[in-house]
Design a protein around this motif. Structure first.
Motif, mmCIF file in Angstrom:
data_model
loop_
_atom_site.group_PDB
_atom_site.id
_atom_site.type_symbol
_atom_site.label_atom_id
_atom_site.label_comp_id
_atom_site.label_asym_id
_atom_site.label_seq_id
_atom_site.Cartn_x
_atom_site.Cartn_y
_atom_site.Cartn_z
ATOM 1 N N ARG A 181 -7.771 3.317 -1.194
ATOM 2 C CA ARG A 181 -8.470 2.306 -2.141
ATOM 3 C C ARG A 181 -8.949 1.089 -1.398
ATOM 4 O O ARG A 181 -9.931 0.401 -1.600
ATOM 5 N N LEU A 182 -8.204 0.846 -0.158
ATOM 6 C CA LEU A 182 -8.651 -0.447 0.718
ATOM 7 C C LEU A 182 -10.049 -0.496 1.218
ATOM 8 O O LEU A 182 -10.400 -1.410 1.215
ATOM 9 N N ARG A 183 -10.573 0.729 1.768
ATOM 10 C CA ARG A 183 -11.799 0.602 2.305
ATOM 11 C C ARG A 183 -12.777 -0.009 1.513
ATOM 12 O O ARG A 183 -13.576 -1.135 1.397
ATOM 13 N N ASP A 184 -13.117 0.644 0.358
ATOM 14 C CA ASP A 184 -14.055 0.150 -0.842
ATOM 15 C C ASP A 184 -13.860 -1.338 -1.256
ATOM 16 O O ASP A 184 -14.487 -2.358 -1.507
ATOM 17 N N GLN A 185 -12.502 -1.591 -1.394
ATOM 18 C CA GLN A 185 -12.243 -2.996 -1.916
ATOM 19 C C GLN A 185 -12.506 -3.959 -0.795
ATOM 20 O O GLN A 185 -13.205 -5.068 -1.192
ATOM 21 N N LEU A 188 3.154 11.004 11.691
ATOM 22 C CA LEU A 188 1.689 11.337 11.111
ATOM 23 C C LEU A 188 1.160 10.225 11.062
ATOM 24 O O LEU A 188 0.123 10.226 9.943
ATOM 25 N N SER A 189 1.171 9.327 11.853
ATOM 26 C CA SER A 189 0.468 7.847 11.641
ATOM 27 C C SER A 189 -1.113 8.207 11.279
ATOM 28 O O SER A 189 -1.841 7.192 10.742
ATOM 29 N N TRP A 190 -1.632 9.026 12.005
ATOM 30 C CA TRP A 190 -3.260 9.247 12.024
ATOM 31 C C TRP A 190 -3.626 9.306 10.635
ATOM 32 O O TRP A 190 -4.759 9.051 10.212
ATOM 33 N N LEU A 191 -2.680 9.927 9.640
ATOM 34 C CA LEU A 191 -3.246 10.164 8.433
ATOM 35 C C LEU A 191 -3.299 8.941 7.613
ATOM 36 O O LEU A 191 -4.128 8.780 6.718
ATOM 37 N N ALA A 192 -2.344 7.824 7.899
ATOM 38 C CA ALA A 192 -2.575 6.473 7.264
ATOM 39 C C ALA A 192 -3.992 5.974 7.854
ATOM 40 O O ALA A 192 -4.531 5.298 7.103
ATOM 41 N N HIS A 193 -3.994 5.844 9.216
ATOM 42 C CA HIS A 193 -5.345 5.368 9.650
ATOM 43 C C HIS A 193 -6.527 5.771 8.992
ATOM 44 O O HIS A 193 -7.676 5.089 8.686
ATOM 45 N N ALA A 194 -6.278 7.242 8.827
ATOM 46 C CA ALA A 194 -7.763 7.907 8.489
ATOM 47 C C ALA A 194 -7.813 7.543 6.997
ATOM 48 O O ALA A 194 -8.834 6.962 6.658
ATOM 49 N N SER A 195 -6.554 7.301 6.076
ATOM 50 C CA SER A 195 -6.976 6.820 4.565
ATOM 51 C C SER A 195 -7.287 5.700 4.566
ATOM 52 O O SER A 195 -8.222 5.569 3.875
ATOM 53 N N VAL A 196 -6.981 4.623 5.319
ATOM 54 C CA VAL A 196 -7.345 3.247 5.004
ATOM 55 C C VAL A 196 -8.932 3.211 5.643
ATOM 56 O O VAL A 196 -9.881 2.467 4.914
ATOM 57 N N LEU A 197 -9.271 3.767 6.599
ATOM 58 C CA LEU A 197 -10.514 3.526 7.154
ATOM 59 C C LEU A 197 -11.478 4.351 6.594
ATOM 60 O O LEU A 197 -12.864 4.019 6.701
ATOM 61 N N SER A 198 -11.271 5.567 6.146
ATOM 62 C CA SER A 198 -12.366 6.397 5.602
ATOM 63 C C SER A 198 -12.570 6.246 3.973
ATOM 64 O O SER A 198 -13.489 6.592 3.562
ATOM 65 N N GLY A 199 -11.364 5.661 3.250
ATOM 66 C CA GLY A 199 -11.392 5.601 1.953
ATOM 67 C C GLY A 199 -11.276 7.030 1.282
ATOM 68 O O GLY A 199 -11.559 7.213 0.067
ATOM 69 N N ALA A 200 -10.661 7.911 1.918
ATOM 70 C CA ALA A 200 -10.384 9.300 1.345
ATOM 71 C C ALA A 200 -8.836 9.431 1.591
ATOM 72 O O ALA A 200 -8.217 9.005 2.516
ATOM 73 N N TRP A 201 -8.272 10.132 0.529
ATOM 74 C CA TRP A 201 -6.883 10.379 0.815
ATOM 75 C C TRP A 201 -6.456 11.434 1.646
ATOM 76 O O TRP A 201 -6.715 12.633 1.525
ATOM 77 N N LEU A 211 0.995 -1.033 0.033
ATOM 78 C CA LEU A 211 -0.088 0.018 0.095
ATOM 79 C C LEU A 211 0.868 1.081 0.130
ATOM 80 O O LEU A 211 1.883 1.270 0.770
ATOM 81 N N THR A 212 0.459 2.171 -0.738
ATOM 82 C CA THR A 212 0.961 3.540 -0.549
ATOM 83 C C THR A 212 0.530 4.506 0.480
ATOM 84 O O THR A 212 -0.577 4.728 0.365
ATOM 85 N N ALA A 213 1.401 4.781 1.376
ATOM 86 C CA ALA A 213 1.071 5.717 2.541
ATOM 87 C C ALA A 213 1.020 6.986 2.057
ATOM 88 O O ALA A 213 1.587 7.504 1.293
ATOM 89 N N PRO A 214 0.104 7.876 2.803
ATOM 90 C CA PRO A 214 0.256 9.296 2.532
ATOM 91 C C PRO A 214 1.276 10.170 3.311
ATOM 92 O O PRO A 214 1.227 11.561 3.141
#
Length: 536
Positions: free
Chosen positions: A519-523, A277-290, A269-272
């Motif tokens: 992309r992970l959430r919707d997949q 700033l780990s919370w940005l990665a958590h938020a991207s995975v769980l919300s489906g938003a970059w 996976l490509t992290a933001p």
């Protein structure tokens, strides 16, 4: 009397050299080489002509140039730091919070007084930089005005020479300091536009109004653990001095898990973010938003966008967060949709911290097992877990103990007081990298041991890195990828993601799929929800 002109000449030469360095200093540590200063900057000629302006106009020009020069140096200094930690330039809009974050990290690693001392040194350094710019330009202004006509003619001749060199294609005749200021200005404008556009689009989410009916039916009755491993980056699988040891650790983990009947698939996976700033990665995975900035993160948590956690809760799972690094109020947690949040103060840990790390990974997994998975007559569990033993300063390195002896964590006290101090580890980069590698190996061994001890047919683990380590640790200034692994004993779980084409085992190679984290959430929803699979 004889010495005064000599001293003036020395000061003038020093000011000229200082201005040249200030205008050509690169904004990435990798670029700081002798070749970088083989440069003919246009700015030095423009500054010279402006300093020749007479009277108050010249004074105003000097003040304005001092401000621009000081700002340029400060921004390039900030770029140097953020490139080494986050692999990107400094952003005036999105990075304003880094001062507070850095202060908290320094306090945890070096102590409150040391952190305060560093903050004072930074403030004094910024003030000194601006004063030096003003003094340096003042000395050059005096020198230029002393021979006004000669200076003007010489500058014009040099300017014409610069134009000739530029038109003939010599790439060392150019602008740099000004270009960097312009880039930062453009970046600021783009960031402000991004804030407006993201705020307008973040609520455009198909899942925000869906009920939980029909969701995750292919995971019915299973405990789903989404585990973010601190600083677990792809670089560990591909670059020295990590690859040999980490590859061996993952091969051993794969063999052990296979003996336990576990099936595994892996990809990247490509992290933001990089280095923090780990919370940005958590938020991207769980919300489906970059979510690649603090500003986007703040917009997200005020939105109606559905998180993976909330959708699992709506579908009948109990949703919890295991966040051992959370030691202060965390109102943002309400957005995700947890039934309960375990943090540094309510997880039952009575042992000593491992410097910044509040508790070792084994305690986190043991406490989650005891407090949640061993409860009787419970719904299935969806847990978001942050494992932080691989967070800087990577000392001391925790060691596994028998699971039935973990208890309230006091068994780890001796380990927490062992090993070298952070300042000793951080004396050279080889030591830093060695301790970082050991902490990742501890994290992997902990999870394998957890599966051996508590794994069953109902356990599904999604393990991923939150972000790669800082470039100063990884040696890679461009890598944003992290490994991701799905582990389960149920072949139907692996069959559900067969169209993802993730590779078998725990060692994805260069041909493995690479997705952005958002992309992970919707997949995940589509793969494990029969009625929402692609084409239905």
């Amino acid at each position: 009397m004889i010495q005064r002109p000599v001293v003036r000449h020395i000061f003038t030469l020093a000011a000229l050299i200082g201005l040249f360095v200030a205008l050509t200093m690169p904004n990435r540590l990798l670029w700081v080489t002798p070749h970088a200063f083989v440069f003919f900057p246009l700015e030095i000629l423009i500054i010279g002509l402006l300093l020749l302006l007479p009277g108050r106009t010249g004074i105003v020009a000097r003040i304005g140039l001092s401000v621009l020069l000081g700002l340029s140096l400060l921004l390039r200094g900030a770029d140097l730091v953020t490139h080494e930690i986050f692999a990107r330039p400094f952003n005036l809009i999105f990075d304003s919070h880094l001062l507070a974050d850095g202060s908290r990290l320094l306090t945890g690693v070096l102590g409150q007084f040391a952190a305060l001392g560093v903050a004072l040194l930074l403030a004094l350094g910024a003030a000194l930089l601006c004063w030096l710019a003003f003094a340096m330009l003042g000395r050059l202004q005096q020198m230029l005005r002393a021979g006004g006509r000669v200076s003007a003619v010489a500058l014009v001749v040099l300017l014409l020479s610069w134009v000739v060199l530029k038109t003939t294609g010599w790439d060392r005749a150019d602008t740099f300091a000004w270009d960097q200021l312009v880039l930062h200005g453009q970046d600021t404008v783009r960031s402000l536009r991004d804030i407006r556009e993201f705020e307008a689009s973040v609520n455009e989410d198909l899942w925000a109004t869906r009920s939980g009916d029909g969701l995750f039916d292919r995971l019915q009755g299973k405990d789903v653990l989404v585990i973010f491993a601190e600083s677990y980056g792809r670089v560990l699988l591909e670059r020295e001095p990590f690859v040999e040891s980490i590859t061996a650790t993952l091969q051993e983990a794969e063999h052990t898990l296979a003996q336990e009947g576990m099936l595994m698939r892996s990809a990247f996976l490509t992290a933001p973010t990089v280095g923090g700033l780990s919370w940005l990665a958590h938020a991207s995975v769980l919300s489906g938003a970059w979510i690649d900035s603090e500003t986007r993160y703040k917009s997200l948590i005020l939105s109606r966008r559905a998180t993976l956690n909330r959708l699992f809760r709506d579908a009948g799972w109990r949703t919890v967060a295991a966040m051992p690094a959370i030691s202060m109020a965390w109102p943002e947690g309400q957005y995700y949709g947890y039934d309960h949040i375990y943090h540094a103060h309510n997880f039952g840990y009575e042992g000593l911290p491992f410097n910044w790390v509040t508790m070792p990974d084994q305690y986190v997994m043991s406490a989650l097992q005891r407090l949640e998975r061993e409860r009787s007559d419970r719904p299935p569990l969806m847990a978001e877990i942050a494992l932080i033993s691989s967070h800087a300063p990577w000392t001391p390195i925790a060691e596994l103990v028998p699971w039935d002896q973990v208890g309230d964590g006091r068994i780890f006290d001796a380990q927490a007081q062992a090993g070298p101090a952070p300042e000793e580890v951080w004396r050279d980069v080889d030591s830093i990298r060695d301790h970082y590698r050991q902490s990742i190996e501890y994290m992997l061994r902990t999870l394998v041991s957890f599966v051996q001890e508590y794994g069953d047919d109902e356990l599904v683990i999604l393990l991923l890195g939150d972000h790669p380590p800082a470039p100063m640790v990884s040696g890679d200034s461009n890598g944003f990828d992290v490994p991701v692994h799905l582990i389960s004993r149920d072949p139907d779980v692996l069959d559900a993601i067969s169209h993802w084409r993730w590779q078998p085992g725990l060692l994805p190679d260069s041909e493995a799929p690479v997705w952005r984290m958002d992309r992970l959430r919707d997949q995940f929803i589509e793969a494990f929800s029969s009625q929402y699979r692609q084409g239905k």
